[in-house]
Enzyme design. Sequence first.
Site, PDB file in Angstrom:
ATOM      1  N   LEU A   1      11.872   3.896  35.315  1.00  0.00           N
ATOM      2  CA  LEU A   1      11.071   4.575  34.672  1.00  0.00           C
ATOM      3  C   LEU A   1      11.632   6.111  33.415  1.00  0.00           C
ATOM      4  CD1 LEU A   1      10.382   2.828  37.239  1.00  0.00           C
ATOM      5  CD2 LEU A   1       8.384   4.683  36.794  1.00  0.00           C
ATOM      6  N   ALA A   2      13.057   5.762  33.139  1.00  0.00           N
ATOM      7  CA  ALA A   2      13.479   6.858  33.031  1.00  0.00           C
ATOM      8  C   ALA A   2      12.797   6.871  31.831  1.00  0.00           C
ATOM      9  CB  ALA A   2      14.394   7.456  32.666  1.00  0.00           C
ATOM     10  N   ALA A   3      12.263   7.696  31.094  1.00  0.00           N
ATOM     11  CA  ALA A   3      11.532   7.536  29.363  1.00  0.00           C
ATOM     12  C   ALA A   3      11.018   9.034  29.117  1.00  0.00           C
ATOM     13  CB  ALA A   3      10.416   6.936  30.162  1.00  0.00           C
ATOM     14  N   GLN A   4      10.997   8.958  27.841  1.00  0.00           N
ATOM     15  CA  GLN A   4       9.940   9.761  26.067  1.00  0.00           C
ATOM     16  C   GLN A   4       8.824   9.583  26.856  1.00  0.00           C
ATOM     17  OE1 GLN A   4       8.287  11.908  25.401  1.00  0.00           O
ATOM     18  NE2 GLN A   4       7.804  11.403  23.446  1.00  0.00           N
TER      19      GLN A   4
ATOM     20  N   ALA B   1      17.812  10.933  37.032  1.00  0.00           N
ATOM     21  CA  ALA B   1      16.672  11.268  36.425  1.00  0.00           C
ATOM     22  C   ALA B   1      17.856  12.694  35.894  1.00  0.00           C
ATOM     23  CB  ALA B   1      15.739  11.447  36.887  1.00  0.00           C
TER      24      ALA B   1
ATOM     25  N   TYR C   1       6.714   6.502  19.731  1.00  0.00           N
ATOM     26  CA  TYR C   1       6.382   6.572  20.996  1.00  0.00           C
ATOM     27  C   TYR C   1       6.317   4.996  21.239  1.00  0.00           C
ATOM     28  CZ  TYR C   1       4.824   5.562  25.733  1.00  0.00           C
ATOM     29  OH  TYR C   1       5.063   4.895  27.058  1.00  0.00           O
TER      30      TYR C   1
ATOM     31  N   LYS D   1       8.757   1.690  22.568  1.00  0.00           N
ATOM     32  CA  LYS D   1       8.512   1.273  23.661  1.00  0.00           C
ATOM     33  C   LYS D   1       9.167  -0.466  23.101  1.00  0.00           C
ATOM     34  CE  LYS D   1       8.871   3.583  27.132  1.00  0.00           C
ATOM     35  NZ  LYS D   1       9.713   3.766  28.544  1.00  0.00           N
TER      36      LYS D   1
ATOM     37  N   ASP E   1      21.543  11.766  32.973  1.00  0.00           N
ATOM     38  CA  ASP E   1      20.647  11.633  31.541  1.00  0.00           C
ATOM     39  C   ASP E   1      21.264   9.954  32.086  1.00  0.00           C
ATOM     40  OD1 ASP E   1      19.532  11.197  28.906  1.00  0.00           O
ATOM     41  OD2 ASP E   1      20.491  13.185  28.400  1.00  0.00           O
TER      42      ASP E   1
ATOM     43  N   PHE F   1       5.765  11.762  37.570  1.00  0.00           N
ATOM     44  CA  PHE F   1       4.862  11.576  37.673  1.00  0.00           C
ATOM     45  C   PHE F   1       4.849  10.020  38.419  1.00  0.00           C
ATOM     46  CE2 PHE F   1       0.988   9.775  37.521  1.00  0.00           C
ATOM     47  CZ  PHE F   1      -0.092  10.278  38.708  1.00  0.00           C
TER      48      PHE F   1
END
Length: 375
Positions: free
Chosen positions: A98-101, A51, A168, A172, A76, A31
């Site tokens: 910005l790649a993240a869970q 991504a 989470y 971070k 990945d 997003f």
Amino acid sequence: MEFGEGPMESVAMKPEFWSKRKVFLTGHTGFKGSWLSLWLQSLGAEVTGYALEPPTQPNLYDLAGVKSGMESIEGDVLDLKHLHRAVQEHRPEVIFHLAAQSLVRRSYEDPVGTYATNVQGTVHILEAVRDIPSVRSVVIVTTDKCYENREDQRGHRETDRLGGDDPYSSSKAAAELATAAFRKSFFLSGRREAKAGVASARAGNVIGGGDWAADRLIPDVMRAVLEGRELLIRHPHAVRPWQHVLDPLCGYLMLAERLWQDPERFSESWNFGPDESETLSVSSVLERLRELWGPGLSWQFDGGAHPHEARYLKLDCTKAKAELGWEPHWNLDSALGATVRWYKAYQSHQDVRSMTLEQVRAYQSTLSLPEISRR
């Protein structure tokens, strides 16, 4: 940098900085990444994204044809060799990670995967770029949830203790520690041919058109409305710092520019959140959404058992305002209005790429900057 040294001589975002700038963006299919990719494309940047496939169906990346204006690499961040090779081949100047869970509830279901992506993935992008001399600015995006949250209704400052009561949030916080260690050990230590600025960006709850993630308020609302069903709300009294996605993205762009100009001064952590008056409860946001959307939006409290989530989150963004010259430009009513218009455009099968770029132009006009292109 001592807080209070004063802002830069010029405090506006500079569109000309991004013209033909080589940018490498992880997580571009998500997003936030899709919004940032479109904005960078409109500014004339040469964007390479790295991504996995878009995480939801539908998704902004596909709906807005984000791929058409950039080079997209499917990969990945846990694959260090592939990531390193991609960075080496493209020799970027600016990195946005910005790649993240990014979901709290999913982190309870897959804590190992969450820590792997959010911590090791961050380490991998830092490792992949630390020997690339072309890289001058690195912005690592984390979250407002990286702080130890005592829910004392005081906005978190960048110097507050890191923590997290769920996988989470703590992942971070760990990513923040890894970023600080790499910055001091490799990027500003004289071990590189040229120093590179490395900063972390901590943003509050972002909203905007094209978000379809699970267990987020706006996507949950829009799915319920578009499917003609009632919405179940887990924590109606939870308080969050709501902001349109373009506000923190503007902060990321400004931060990358400042890192380029003065890496030692700006290589720190930065909060990007709304003004205090925009920190509201879930129920208050729902009432405003109901007024904007009209008939069809209804909700009720879901009293079932749910994993722990902080009830109160708030950011103190004094530092970013004073030192970067950043400030939020859309209040919550503007943010919600833009979001509702986007989803109504989607509902009526309009061109959402045009709608997204139109909103970028509208936002940029509030910055008193030259108009961007209409690509």
